[in-house]
Every structure is written in C-alpha cells, then in structure tokens.
Write an enzyme that holds these catalytic residues in place. Structure first.
Site, PDB file in Angstrom:
ATOM      1  N   GLU B  60       1.564  10.272  -9.277  1.00 13.29           N
ATOM      2  CA  GLU B  60       1.550  10.821 -10.725  1.00 13.29           C
ATOM      3  C   GLU B  60       2.780  11.225 -11.169  1.00 13.29           C
ATOM      4  O   GLU B  60       3.043  10.852 -12.303  1.00 13.29           O
ATOM      5  CB  GLU B  60       0.449  12.030 -10.799  1.00 13.29           C
ATOM      6  CG  GLU B  60      -1.023  11.383 -10.960  1.00 13.29           C
ATOM      7  CD  GLU B  60      -1.427  11.083  -9.526  1.00 13.29           C
ATOM      8  OE1 GLU B  60      -0.773  11.154  -8.545  1.00 13.29           O
ATOM      9  OE2 GLU B  60      -2.711  10.353  -9.407  1.00 13.29           O
ATOM     10  N   HIS B 129     -12.385  17.970  -9.152  1.00 14.05           N
ATOM     11  CA  HIS B 129     -12.324  16.839  -9.972  1.00 14.05           C
ATOM     12  C   HIS B 129     -13.100  16.842 -11.339  1.00 14.05           C
ATOM     13  O   HIS B 129     -13.514  16.013 -12.026  1.00 14.05           O
ATOM     14  CB  HIS B 129     -13.025  15.861  -9.148  1.00 14.05           C
ATOM     15  CG  HIS B 129     -12.118  14.791  -8.255  1.00 14.05           C
ATOM     16  ND1 HIS B 129     -11.052  15.414  -7.333  1.00 14.05           N
ATOM     17  CD2 HIS B 129     -11.591  13.577  -8.446  1.00 14.05           C
ATOM     18  CE1 HIS B 129     -10.692  14.605  -6.688  1.00 14.05           C
ATOM     19  NE2 HIS B 129     -10.758  13.382  -7.558  1.00 14.05           N
TER      20      HIS B 129
END
Ligand SMILES: Cc1ncc(C[n+]2csc(CCOP(=O)(O)OP(=O)(O)O)c2C)c(N)n1
Ligand SMILES: Cc1ncc(C[n+]2csc(CCOP(=O)(O)OP(=O)(O)O)c2C)c(N)n1
Ligand SMILES: [Mg+2]
Ligand SMILES: [Mg+2]
Lengths: 320, 323, 323, 320
Positions: B60, B129
């Site tokens: 990322e 998440h």
C-alpha cells in the site's frame, strides 16, 4: 572530459563545503532553525553522481540535501535563503533545510521522512515511462533508509514494472548513531538489491571521478531500457548527524582517519598530479567559491521574510 | 435519467474520465485482471490495457507513494486501496506526503491524485477489516476527503476529484454498491466541498453522509408517519466541510441529529456539532445528538456487529430525544 | 518535593520501573548508545545493558509490531517512536493491531505495551515533522492515549502506563522537556483516564492538555490581572476521556474555552466541546470557543510557524469572547 | 516415525479437507459470513510443518488459518463454532474465519492484514529469547505477503537480533488473482532471504513428509541458536482465493493439473506403497474424520450466540 568540466566539479564541491561551514556558523548564531544536516565529507557523492545526469533526469533525495541542491543547479543564494527561511529561498522559506527543491532544475526535493521518498521516486520514474520520456530518476538515500519497508516496496515495484530509476545508497556508515551492522542484516547494502534481482554496483564515494564514471554507465543502461539499477556509494560524514549530535557512537580517531580521505583534497591532488590544473587555478576557484557563498549569505540575510499571508498560500492547488 | 447502481455510477465516471484524458490511469490491487474486488473496474483491463489499468503488488505504501510521484510528473493517477483498513499501511503517504508537498515546496509541486477506497462495516469481516475511520483522514489540511451517499453524487464527485489538482481521498462504502439512483448521463460534475439537502423538512435536521444517508432516509420516512418532517443534509465532503446548508437548515429546524457510521469519539459528529454551536448557538433548542458506532472493535458475530453499528432505530430515537 | 524537569521525571519513571520489573524493557531508534534523541534515556544503556535498552533499525512498523509480539509473551515493552510524525509509518500496528488483539481473540491475548512518542511544533522542523495529530489516535477503541502536561503527571502516568495491561500511546511534547515542576519521589502513580483541575477559578473554564496547559497557565495569569479567574482542567488522557471534572467546572463557570495545539477540524476540541454540550447544555452561557492550530501544514519559517500555532494571546482573546 | 504418527498426519489432513468442504457449504447456506479462505490443496503444508514443532514452539499465520488451527491442536468443534460466530468458538465468535487462535495451544492466530503479523512474530520470538526460553516461533505467510514493507522490516530485525523464528512462505503461486511473477521481482521467493543473510530452503508442499523433515531440521537449527531461517513451501490452492472468486486469472487446466497432485492422495499412496497402512485403515480414518466434522457442525449449529453483553467485553484488559 573538458578541463572546464573538471574544474566545474571541483568548484561545486568547494562551494558545498564552504556553504555548509557557513550554515553551521549561522545555525550557532541562531539564524538557521530546525534540524541542520551537513554534507561535509560527502561532497563527491552527489557532485559525481549528478554530473552524470542529463537535463531530463530527475533527482530526489532525503533531508541531507544542500549539496544535492547545489549540484542540481540551484544557486547558493536560494539555498542559503531557504536555510534562513526567507521568501527568496528555493521553497519560499516554507521548507527549510530538509525540504529544498526546484522542479525546473529537475530537483524534486529534499524529503525528511526516512525512506518515504523512495516510493515517490518510483512514481516519478513511472511518469516518464508512461509518457514515453527518456528521463531517468536518480533517487538518493542513506544506509539507514534501507531498513524501512518503503525501501522494499519501492525496489520491488521498480523491478516488476521495469522503471527507469537509479537507486543510490549513500553508505556513510551510520544512521544517526547506529552503525550499519547494528541496524542492517547485511553490511554490504548492495546485497539487498539481489533480493529484487536488480543489478548493483558500488564505488568509493571519496573519488568524484569514479562516482561520475560509474553513474554515467548505470544511467545509460537504465535509459536504454534496462530497468532499475542499484549503486552503493561508500562515504562518511565528517560532522555529526545534525547540529548538536553528542557523537557518543564513534571514536574521534575514526573520524580523523576518514578526514584524511577528504574528497576535495583527493580530487585536488588528482587534478594537479594529472596536470589538469595548477594549484594556483584551484586556489583561485577556492577564492571565488568563498565569495559566492559570502554573497549568498549577504543575499539571504538581506532578503525579506515571507509575508504573513503566505501562511495560507499553496495549501491546495485549487480552492473549492 | 437512467437509474443505475452506485457501482455502475463510479465505474462510469472512471471510464469516461479515462476516455477523456490519457493522463488518467488506475493502479491498485486486483484492479486489472480480477476487475476490482468490488467489480468497479470490471472490463477496464481489456479495454484500456495494462499500461493504464495497473495491477500492483500488495504494498500500500508504494501504491500511494508511486501515485504521488506519477502525479508530480503531470499524470492523474487514481490509486485504489482495496479497503480503508489498508490505508493505515499507507498512512505516511496519505497524510504526510500527498497533503504536504504542494505547500512545503511553495507551490512548485502539485499532486493531482485520487485515492479510491472503501469504508464500512456490516459484512462480518471482524475488527481489522470493518472500520469507518473517515474522520482521521479529514484531520489533515492539504488533503481533501470526499464520501458520496448517492450514485449521482458518486459519479459527479469522482469526476470532479479526477479533474482536481489536489490529492483527494474518495471514500466509497462497502454496502452501498447495489444502491440505485438516477444518474445524469455524460459530463456530470458535482463540485467538491458542497453539502447538499437531500430531503427537505421543517422539524429536525439530520446531518449525515455516505451509508448513513441511506439509513437517514429510512428514518425520515418513519418519522414522517409520526408527523415529524426531517430535513437531511448530506455533507458529501468532510474536508473541505461545507457547513452552509447545515446552518441554514438548523436555523429553520432548531433541532439536530448527526449520524455517522464510525466511532463517536473524535469522529465526524464531533466536528459537525461543534461547528453548529459555533455558528448557530442561539438557534439550538435541544442538545445536538450524535448517532454513531459503539466504541468497540467490530466483532465478527452478526448479531454483535449489528448491535455495534448505528441503526435506523437509533436515528429515530435520537430525533425524538431532541424534541 | 524536588523540582525537576519533565525530561527528568519521565527518565525517572522509566528507570524506576525497569529497576522494579525485569519484564520492562525499552526499544526504539537511538534509545541506547545515543541516549535518546531527547536525552530521556541517557545512561540507560550503560546501566541496563543492550538486552533491555534495544536500539532498533529505522523501521517503525516492526518497532511497534515486535513490541506487540513481545507483550503477547508477557513482557512489558516500552517502544519509542522518535516523534509522532513517524507513527504514521507504524499506523497499522498502532491502531489496527495493538488495540484489536485483546478483543478479537476474546481476551486470550493481552498487549501490555507503552508507545512513547513526541508531539508538537514550534521548532521549525517543517510540515512533515511538526505535527500534533494526537486526536486521530484517540479515535480507536482498544488503545489508550495519554498526554501529560506537568512533570509530576508525566512520572505518575508513565508508571501507570507501564503497569497497565493495555496498549497505551504516551505522548510527550517536544517543547516541554525543560519545564520544571515538583515531582513526588518514588512510587508515584497517576491513574490513567482522570482529568484534573490544575488551577481553580470561578469565571471561565479552560479545558486543555499537554503543551497548551503551559500556555493556559500564562493566559490565566494575564486574565487574573483583568479580574477574570480562569479554572484550568487538564485532560491528561484523551482516551479514556474523563469529562467529570470538565462538566463540574463548566457547571460552575458556564463559560468554556478548549485549547489544543493540533488542528481544529476533527481535533480534540471538537470532541470535548460536543461532550460538554451533551452533558451540560443548560449551563453554557456562550458558545464554547476552540483555540487550535491554523489549518495549514506547518511552515519552516519561524514567524509563519508562530502565526500558525495557537498562542497565549489566542487563549486570552477566546476567553474574552465567551463573556 | 511411529505408525500412529503417520496415521495422525493423514487424519489431520483429511479432517481439514472435510472441514473446509463443509465450511464452503455452510457459507453457501449463509451460516458463515464475512470472508472464507479455504485451505484445500495446502493441507500438507501446515500439517507437515506444525507436526515438526515442540509444544513450546509458537505458531502464527495469516487469515487462511482453519487448517493451521486444526494442526495446532484446536478441535474441529471450536473451529467450526468460530466460523459460525458462536460463543463456543475459539475466539468466542468475535474473530471469525480470519481471526482464530488458542494461545494455550501456542497458536497465536489468525491475522487478516497481509504481512502485518510478521512483525508480531519477530516480537514473539524476541519474547522467548529475552526470557531465555527455547521456543521457536513459526510464522506462516503467503507469497503475496512478501512484497509488503512489514516483511522487510521483520526479516531484517530477526537477523540483526538473531531471533528464533522460522519464516515460512506458503507459495501457492497467487496473491488473490495476481501471479507471483506479476507482483514480485523474484519468483523464487526464497531469493529474498539472501537480502537478509538468512539461510533459506525450499520444499514440495504437496508432500507432507518432506515438509515435516525439512521443518524439523530448520527448527532444530534455530533452537540451537542459529538465528532465523527461511523456508519456501511450493503449493497451490485448489479453490478460489475466497468464496465468490471469479477466478478469471487462471485456466481451469492449470487447476486440474495441480489437483492431480492432491497432497492427501499422494500421502495415501505413499502410506500404502510403503506398507505403512492398508487402504482399509485409511478408509476407516476417512470415515472417522467425516464423523468428527459432522459432529463439529452439529456442535457449532447447536451452540449459543454470544450474549449481547459480550459486545463490551475485552475491549481493554483493565477498565480504568
Ligand atoms: C520514518 C522516520 N523515522 C525516523 C526518522 C528520524 N531520522 C532522521 S535521519 C535518521 C537517520 C537516517 O540515516 P541514513 O538513512 O543512514 O541517512 P544519513 O543521515 O546517514 O544521511 C533518522 C532515524 C525519520 N526522519 N523518519
Ligand atoms: C495490507 C493488506 N492489503 C490487502 C489485503 C487484501 N488481501 C487479503 S488476502 C490478499 C492476497 C494475499 O496473498 P498471499 O499472501 O499470497 O496469501 P494467499 O491468499 O495466497 O494464501 C489480499 C490482497 C489485506 N488483507 N491486507
Ligand atoms: Mg547513513
Ligand atoms: Mg498466495
């Protein structure tokens, strides 16, 4: 190489050295604030490296960036003015020592978060590749920066996407007070390049000509479409990490030994022994360089502070 | 006007902008061959090719960092972070690089970049998440944070974001992709930083955005049955934060509920209610109520997760409390 | 009681806890041979040795991640992040690992860890190195965020943090290390999650913490000359947030200013003022004022930087506005 | 190795296979929510690996963790109950498929952020080293996880601090839909270990005995104080990345070819050919395993949901 080119390299190194010495003084006087990381001892690294680039090649580095700025073609005036936080500085006084840039000279800064500019460099290279430009991005970073995740992600992507980037590790043996072997699994940093299947090389960073030659070779390979290359340049910083470093982590003997390898002294010797220049010519350059820096200090000190309304300028490219 | 889903609206905006401008390209995990984990970029890889639809490694920081670098060269990357939970892995580049460069280098560098990502719980993905931490990204000047609640706004705001010269975090919601709505065809632009009254009402103001807009509509329908006409103001953008329509509404209704999906503490409602008091103190008849997520990491178990997430009933109850 | 500096107080707490408990150890960049970039751990390396005073590579994610892992085995790591600006490079582990494990695994794992770090501007370090983003860390349930404003609190809170079984972010301030104050010797503990009245007054309440406490005292002295007696409530901890003393004070003074060093939008003042209205709506005579940093990345130039940072004068002006 | 040990390995693999098949069904029926990552095809990896550990050795892995949980000694009951989010699940129904653990079995989870558990593993190993315990931490992760910065920082630190950790890359050829060579600069993942001067090895992950043998060797080296080791295990997932994977990224032929290398079939053949066990004995184990899983489903379905007040339990170890 033309004689004037040889002398130009010498001149750049001397200007950097004197500029840094002046910066240290101005810092002591409280005219420069924040952190000040001097490049003294490492002049041959960026001087040789950047002298090997073409105008379309981008340069990006960390916070130890004054020398890199000079080598990239910024004037001593705008560098010194930035150190003093003046409106005439290359970053308008907003960036300071760690955040200098001039995109018109293809110098993309001056970045203060260790390793965080490597992903940016991958992106600069992607920009050239995407736009079919033949520029090479030269990304400089320290030995300590090779232990952070950004290094890993950027090098891996550069190989997977075959990006035109030259990764340059300035191995000056320490990250602040931490010796390479105390922070890195491998002390020959170039070994890390193998993990990304990126061809690597290394060179003595105290010899400006050697640095220039290897850099030219690698940049040419990259420009030819060869993908990323990795260059480890062995060097040493003669001063502390930044001003006010207690330097408990190294012996003064070690520092002195290295100081005998002064890159400027070595190059001066080379120029005279090879009969490329006479002592007198070099003395002349030294004198000119001193004057250039003295003028830069005058320029910086007499330059205006940024206007208060500058505080709110450039937060966004567009207000909406 | 065609009624299409949020997914189609976002996909359409991306597609049209890529057709319009060669400099626009997509990069991220599974955006290409897979077609996007939420199928937003399905078909893009075949049509635009691997140069402009770039699958990346799971990394990322370099996804955002390289997008910044590419933007510096004049390209207009749309970098996708599969979900906002992974934005923490690119935090340095999102909040300390992209928003700083233009200012720190005195306007020399510009970062015309969009970070597309997905917030939201409710799908039993567990604590790591399921977050909606939108507010923390809105804390940083130099970054713009946009979060549409309708398909039309999604299309219009995404086009505006792609054409903007500033770094913009574009936050979609995991459970809104199927939501349908009328979306203008072609070049439809919604200016960034404009709140909007999505439902008119005279009795109470519900300030909200993204997924909670949908729940607010449902709450408003219920309330209408009890004779309470709720006005719904959709922020659409958290930074810049356009309080104008909020204040106008508050001055009319004198009662406010702020509904967000994320945690209450240091969340969006905190900023919005503070601003309301600062700008309309004399118009507030009852304490502004904040409806938000319970202060717990979201659990996997469906029943517990729903207990933690703000519900339509919570909005209704909050509205009744401000009377 | 001895008057010592904040630096000495923090150093003392660390030293005593390490002497007391073998499981406590320090890890971070330059904590050992260098003695800490703020000299807080000077002498520790020689006394406790390299096993318990561990210099790390420049790798924030693994500094925090490894500290979490060590904590899971029953050790009590004190992991140092040189400054909070580098916490973004460890964001995943700070907000999405440490605060989640105990809950997600149903209490099986505990993370008795302290993250020591340093916030604050005012030293001309530029946009990437001068932030005070404390609020964003306080957004996450499961994490505790502590930020002392006096040497005594620093010692007492750090000892409490080291003895706690939860992950705690302990935020010091870059320009408070020289601040002197009386600090109890030996085993002095300040419970985490307790706000404190640091100055009594009847006319107005200034809610603040960390560096701004110092400025609030100066403002209060000025105000006293004008006959305004300000009560200062020091939050000391942002999560848990103890509103009790704040509300008590507000009910007495009916006037409030919240002073923080960070950006105003989505900052600490937003949460605090929202909570004040929620808990003491009828007691507020004038809109709560927030004093905070201007919404700009901090510039290097000293004059511009000071223009951006909240000053004593700003607090005084805000106080006068709530009358 | 004793016969019962051979059969135990076989039993574990079969239980995992049947448990995963049942999980897939229950997911289709909507009884399992969230993401479900099946271990079908990779059973020999964690079965062989974890069979080589001693009780004091810690295991930590990613979200593809059901098999790892079984091999670590968790019962099919608590695993299935966790999948259904029940109070009787190994994480009390709060963790779900991606977040299973049982610290009493030295299984430290079950972590869903790619690569983020590698730094935790370094810390677990540090904990043992610091406390002079002779445990080895076994950290499993996928090929895709080796491209993120966490991998780099954790491996580097493990070498610098000589941590007792076995880094195990389960190379199943894909990270979601991205083939290794499209995401990683090197497709032989073990090459990355060289960049950290960590000795590496690799093994066929479809052969449980080979996996067990090499794992025993490496764990012993680490326990002896040799520092970190790296093991790349070649394997393949027979199902999609998670339920609902369109699988546009691979040909079904490729999948079928791999399915012919079924680790259970291979081991079954080995056991019979080597006359270690008769077909009938193995059929018997298959039948028992089916019953164990059937019972686990009954157990899970009949177990209670967590009580509502559980929502606020365990946010902090101490309330204050
Ligand atoms: C992510 C991050 N962590 C820590 C720091 C603080 N810091 C600034 S320079 C430095 C040392 C860097 O060493 P090296 O990369 O070798 O560069 P050198 O200073 O030797 O040129 C550190 C730890 C930082 N700026 N960024
Ligand atoms: C930091 C982060 N980015 C993205 C994801 C989404 N994601 C979940 S699994 C996965 C692929 C991982 O591949 P690999 O490491 O090879 O493991 P495998 O699934 O093959 O076992 C991705 C991208 C994530 N969970 N975390
Ligand atoms: Mg160095
Ligand atoms: Mg894989």
């Amino acid at each position: 190489m033309e004689k004037k080119e040889y002398l130009d390299l010498y001149n750049q190194m001397v200007v950097i050295r004197i500029l840094e010495e002046n910066a240290a003084e101005l810092y002591q006087k409280g005219k420069i604030g924040g952190f000040l990381h001097l490049y003294i001892g490492q002049e041959a690294v960026s001087t040789g490296l950047i002298s090997a680039r073409k105008p379309q090649d981008r340069v990006i580095t960390a916070y130890r960036d004054h020398g890199v700025a000079i080598n990239s073609g910024l004037s001593a005036n705008v560098v010194m003015a930035e150190l003093l936080g003046k409106a005439t500085g290359c970053s308008g006084g907003k960036g300071g020592s760690m955040h200098m840039a001039d995109v018109n000279k293809n110098f993309w800064g001056g970045h203060a978060i260790v390793g965080a500019h490597l992903p940016l460099a991958a992106g600069l290279a992607l920009g050239d590749l995407y736009q079919k430009k033949d520029g090479v991005t030269i990304c400089m970073f320290g030995d300590g920066a090779t232990n952070i995740g950004y290094f890993h992600e950027a090098l891996n992507l550069s190989k997977v996407w075959n990006l035109p980037v030259l990764w340059v590790c300035e191995n000056n043996q320490y990250g602040m007070g931490t010796a390479v072997e105390r922070a890195s699994a491998v002390s020959e940093i170039r070994q890390k390049a193998a993990g990304y299947d990126i061809p690597s090389d290394f060179v003595d960073g105290m010899n400006v000509i050697k640095v220039r030659d290897i850099s030219k070779k690698l940049i040419a390979e990259i420009r030819a479409g060869g993908g990323p290359r990795f260059l480890e340049i062995m060097t040493y910083r003669f001063r502390g990490h930044s001003m006010g470093d207690p330097e408990r982590y190294r012996e003064q003997d070690e520092v002195h030994k290295w100081q005998e390898n002064d890159p400027i002294g070595i190059y001066r010797k080379y120029l005279t022994e090879e009969k490329i220049a006479k002592e007198s010519e070099l003395d002349e350059i030294d004198a000119q360089a001193a004057e250039v820096v003295a003028e830069a200090v005058r320029f910086a000190e007499s330059s205006p502070e940024p206007a208060p309304e500058e505080l709110f300028a450039h937060i966004y490219a567009e207000e909406n | 006007m065609a009624k299409i889903t949020m997914r189609q609206a976002i996909s359409q905006a991306l597609w049209e902008e890529m057709e319009r401008d060669e400099r626009v390209f997509i990069m991220g995990e599974e955006v290409g061959v897979w077609g996007g984990t939420y199928a937003v970029t399905k078909g893009f890889y075949d049509h635009f090719g691997e140069k402009r639809v770039r699958d990346t490694p799971i990394a990322e920081a370099v996804i955002i960092g390289a997008a910044i670098g590419a933007a510096l060269t004049g390209l207009r990357p749309v970098a996708e972070l599969m979900t906002i939970n992974f934005a923490f892995s690119a935090m340095e580049h999102i909040v300390n690089e992209a928003p700083k460069l233009h200012y720190m280098f005195n306007g020399q560098m510009t970062v015309p970049m969009v970070i597309r990502t997905v917030s939201g719980g409710g799908r039993q993905l567990g604590a790591t998440h399921s977050q909606t931490p939108d507010a923390i990204f809105a804390h940083f000047p130099g970054l713009k944070v946009v979060a549409p609640g309708t398909p039309a706004d999604a299309k219009g705001l995404l086009k505006a974001a792609i054409r903007s010269n500033d770094p913009i975090m574009f936050i979609e919601h995991a459970t809104l992709y199927q939501t349908r709505g009328e979306v203008p065809e072609g070049d439809y632009i919604v200016p960034i930083g404009t709140s909007k009254v999505q439902r008119e009402g005279k009795d109470v103001t519900i300030v909200t955005y993204s997924k909670m807009l949908e729940l607010s509509f449902l709450a408003a329908d219920q309330l209408a049955k009890d004779g309470i006409e709720a006005e719904i103001v959709d922020l659409r953008s958290l930074r810049p934060l356009d309080m104008g329509p909020v204040i106008d509404s508050v001055k009319k209704t004198n009662r406010v509920v702020v509904a967000e999906e994320g945690w209450k503490s240091y969340g969006v409602g905190a900023e919005v209610s503070s601003r309301i008091y600062e700008e309309a103190f004399d118009y507030i008849d009852a304490p502004v109520k904040r409806v938000a997520q319970k202060e717990v990491p979201l659990p996997y178990n469906a029943q517990l997760e729903q207990l933690a997430l703000p519900q339509v009933e919570d909005i209704i109850a909050a509205v009744k409390e401000v009377f």
